[in-house]
Design a protein around this motif. Structure first.
Motif, PDB file in Angstrom:
ATOM      1  N   ASN A  73      -8.412  52.550  33.864  1.00 21.57           N
ATOM      2  CA  ASN A  73      -8.858  53.827  33.324  1.00 21.57           C
ATOM      3  C   ASN A  73      -8.599  53.872  31.830  1.00 21.57           C
ATOM      4  OD1 ASN A  73      -9.460  54.708  35.962  1.00 21.57           O
ATOM      5  ND2 ASN A  73      -7.335  55.366  36.268  1.00 21.57           N
ATOM      6  N   ASN A 170      -2.891  44.645  33.050  1.00 18.51           N
ATOM      7  CA  ASN A 170      -3.650  45.861  32.757  1.00 18.51           C
ATOM      8  C   ASN A 170      -4.020  45.935  31.273  1.00 18.51           C
ATOM      9  OD1 ASN A 170      -3.638  46.762  35.394  1.00 18.51           O
ATOM     10  ND2 ASN A 170      -1.740  47.937  35.138  1.00 18.51           N
ATOM     11  N   THR A 174      -8.056  45.854  29.239  1.00 18.62           N
ATOM     12  CA  THR A 174      -8.666  46.751  28.253  1.00 18.62           C
ATOM     13  C   THR A 174      -9.719  46.032  27.421  1.00 18.62           C
ATOM     14  OG1 THR A 174      -6.915  46.287  26.639  1.00 18.62           O
ATOM     15  CG2 THR A 174      -6.592  48.161  28.127  1.00 18.62           C
ATOM     16  N   LEU A 194     -14.751  58.422  28.854  1.00 15.13           N
ATOM     17  CA  LEU A 194     -13.683  58.027  29.772  1.00 15.13           C
ATOM     18  C   LEU A 194     -14.289  57.224  30.917  1.00 15.13           C
ATOM     19  CD1 LEU A 194     -10.728  58.224  30.797  1.00 15.13           C
ATOM     20  CD2 LEU A 194     -11.437  60.316  32.007  1.00 15.13           C
ATOM     21  N   ARG A 196     -13.646  55.033  34.604  1.00 17.26           N
ATOM     22  CA  ARG A 196     -12.769  54.999  35.762  1.00 17.26           C
ATOM     23  C   ARG A 196     -12.663  53.592  36.304  1.00 17.26           C
ATOM     24  NH1 ARG A 196      -9.606  59.456  35.806  1.00 17.26           N
ATOM     25  NH2 ARG A 196     -10.853  61.368  35.499  1.00 17.26           N
ATOM     26  N   GLU A 197     -11.459  53.273  36.723  1.00 13.42           N
ATOM     27  CA  GLU A 197     -11.172  51.947  37.259  1.00 13.42           C
ATOM     28  C   GLU A 197     -12.058  51.633  38.456  1.00 13.42           C
ATOM     29  OE1 GLU A 197      -7.407  49.692  39.464  1.00 13.42           O
ATOM     30  OE2 GLU A 197      -7.156  51.628  38.474  1.00 13.42           O
ATOM     31  N   GLU A 199     -15.049  51.930  39.050  1.00 12.53           N
ATOM     32  CA  GLU A 199     -16.124  52.873  39.354  1.00 12.53           C
ATOM     33  C   GLU A 199     -17.210  52.878  38.285  1.00 12.53           C
ATOM     34  OE1 GLU A 199     -14.668  56.762  40.067  1.00 12.53           O
ATOM     35  OE2 GLU A 199     -13.358  56.169  41.752  1.00 12.53           O
ATOM     36  N   THR A 200     -16.827  52.995  37.052  1.00  7.81           N
ATOM     37  CA  THR A 200     -17.798  53.153  35.972  1.00  7.81           C
ATOM     38  C   THR A 200     -18.537  51.842  35.708  1.00  7.81           C
ATOM     39  OG1 THR A 200     -16.344  54.794  34.968  1.00  7.81           O
ATOM     40  CG2 THR A 200     -18.138  53.934  33.619  1.00  7.81           C
TER      41      THR A 200
END
Length: 406
Positions: A73, A170, A174, A194, A196-197, A199-200
């Motif tokens: 995220n 993590n 990025t 923004l 989403r992990e 999802e996007t």
């Protein structure tokens, strides 16, 4: 009551009859030509070793396709890739705000250092009580407590190291990099949004070299290929089909200029459609072939054999019956029924009806009926690949006369 005709009317009728007969005779002579029967272009069929090609339709698909999504995220800092260009595996595509993940890594590293210090102390205490226990100064219970503290500190150290690795991973997420080489699509999300992990969806990448061409064959064709494979001939089935050469054409192309190989046959027939899915692989170094394009594929559908070929222009149809005009040595013409097959080298394969030594009318079919069963043959030599009547050389007239206009 008698019908009386005036002499003037009788004379007019006679003149009209003579004129019509004269016109018909003149037209017939014009059709026959000054040398007799009308001239037609004739040729021997092409006889050569061929492999029948079966044609199917299908679509191109990418050999590899990836949906690029965020794995953590965060807010997007930058998108350095250029839309619609070629990207290489590992190339930087999107950068998510790194600061929260860098802070988490620093915190995890500090916790690791604290646990490491506690482990070092627990180790020293255990070694000291171990010496005291051997000399009888310390009780065994105290030694067991120090052993338990040492093992607990070791476990905490392993957990702290795992936390550091997780936060470091993590942090690396990025920076979103291309998982494969290929052509990238447009930006589906812009800077400042923004994400989403998992999802996007950020963009997509497709690999176009090599490129796949998927198509379906019917059950009868599949069975025919199976039998060819059983007989030892080249076919599009099973392992034998992996080196089978095929050719593909786009919707606006004539012939089949794109060469490839059959590389995949599905493991079951689709019961709903009665078809089998196959795949060909083609080189696409210039990236001209694009996933989603419609195309036609030519697949070898027979073993090599000696075939008889004629141009489509020489074939006529009468109530569903196909035939060609065959010219005898005396110039007589007869209809020869034929059973046709597929096309090869732009010729039509004649399965039955011709042996290959006949003389067939190629051009001037409309004159055959005008000649009353007789024609003047003007022979030509058919090329190895048919390019149309306009590409034929001038026919050779009989007796050395000037070539007749077709």
């Amino acid at each position: 009551m008698q019908n009386h005709t005036s002499p003037r009317s009788a004379i007019a009728a006679a003149l009209a009859l003579i004129a019509s007969l004269g016109f018909s005779s003149t037209a017939a002579l014009a059709q026959m030509g000054p040398g007799g029967p009308p001239p037609v272009t004739v040729a021997k069929p092409v006889v050569k070793d061929i492999v029948e090609m079966d044609e199917y339709t299908g679509r191109f698909e990418a050999s590899a396709s990836v949906d690029v999504r965020a794995r953590v995220n965060g807010f997007i800092d930058s998108i350095p890739f250029k839309e619609g260009t070629q990207v290489k595996e590992g190339e930087l595509l999107v950068v998510i705000d790194r600061r929260p993940y860098q802070a988490s890594l620093n915190q995890a590293q500090a916790s690791l250092n604290s646990v490491q210090t506690r482990l070092d102390l627990a180790k020293l205490e255990f070694e000291r009580y171990e010496r005291l226990a051997r000399s009888g100064t310390a009780a065994e219970a105290q030694l067991d407590q120090r052993r338990q503290a040492l093992l607990s500190a070791q476990a905490d150290l392993a957990g702290a190291r795992a936390a550091v690795e997780t936060t470091r991973l993590n942090l690396s997420f990025t920076e979103i990099r291309a998982p494969i080489s290929g052509r990238i699509s447009r930006k589906l999300v812009t800077e400042g949004n923004l994400v989403r992990e998992n999802e996007t969806l950020l963009t997509t990448i497709v690999a176009q070299d090599p490129i796949y061409f998927y198509f379906d064959i019917d059950e009868r064709s599949f069975l025919a290929y199976q039998r060819l494979a059983r007989e030892g001939a080249s076919s599009s089935n099973g392992n034998g089909g992996r080196s089978l050469e095929v050719a593909v054409a786009l919707a606006d192309e004539k012939g089949f200029p794109h060469k490839g190989n059959l590389t995949f046959t599905d493991n079951r027939l689709d019961a709903a459609t009665g078809t089998m899915r196959l795949r060909a692989t083609l080189e696409n170094k210039d990236q001209f072939l694009t996933p989603g394009l419609f195309g036609r594929i030519a697949v070898p559908g027979s073993p090599q054999y000696r075939g008889v070929l004629v141009p489509d222009e020489a074939i006529l149809t009468d109530l569903g019956r196909r035939f060609v005009y065959v010219v005898g040595d005396d110039g007589s013409v007869r209809q020869q029924p034929v059973r046709l097959g597929s096309r090869t080298d732009n010729y039509r394969i004649v399965r039955e009806g011709l042996k290959g030594d006949e003389t067939v009318v190629i051009n001037g079919l409309q004159r055959v009926r005008m000649g009353g069963g007789k024609v003047t043959p003007m022979p030509v030599q058919l090329p190895a690949t048919w390019a149309g009547l306009m590409a034929l050389p001038a026919p050779k007239p009989p007796g050395g006369a000037a070539p007749a206009k077709q």
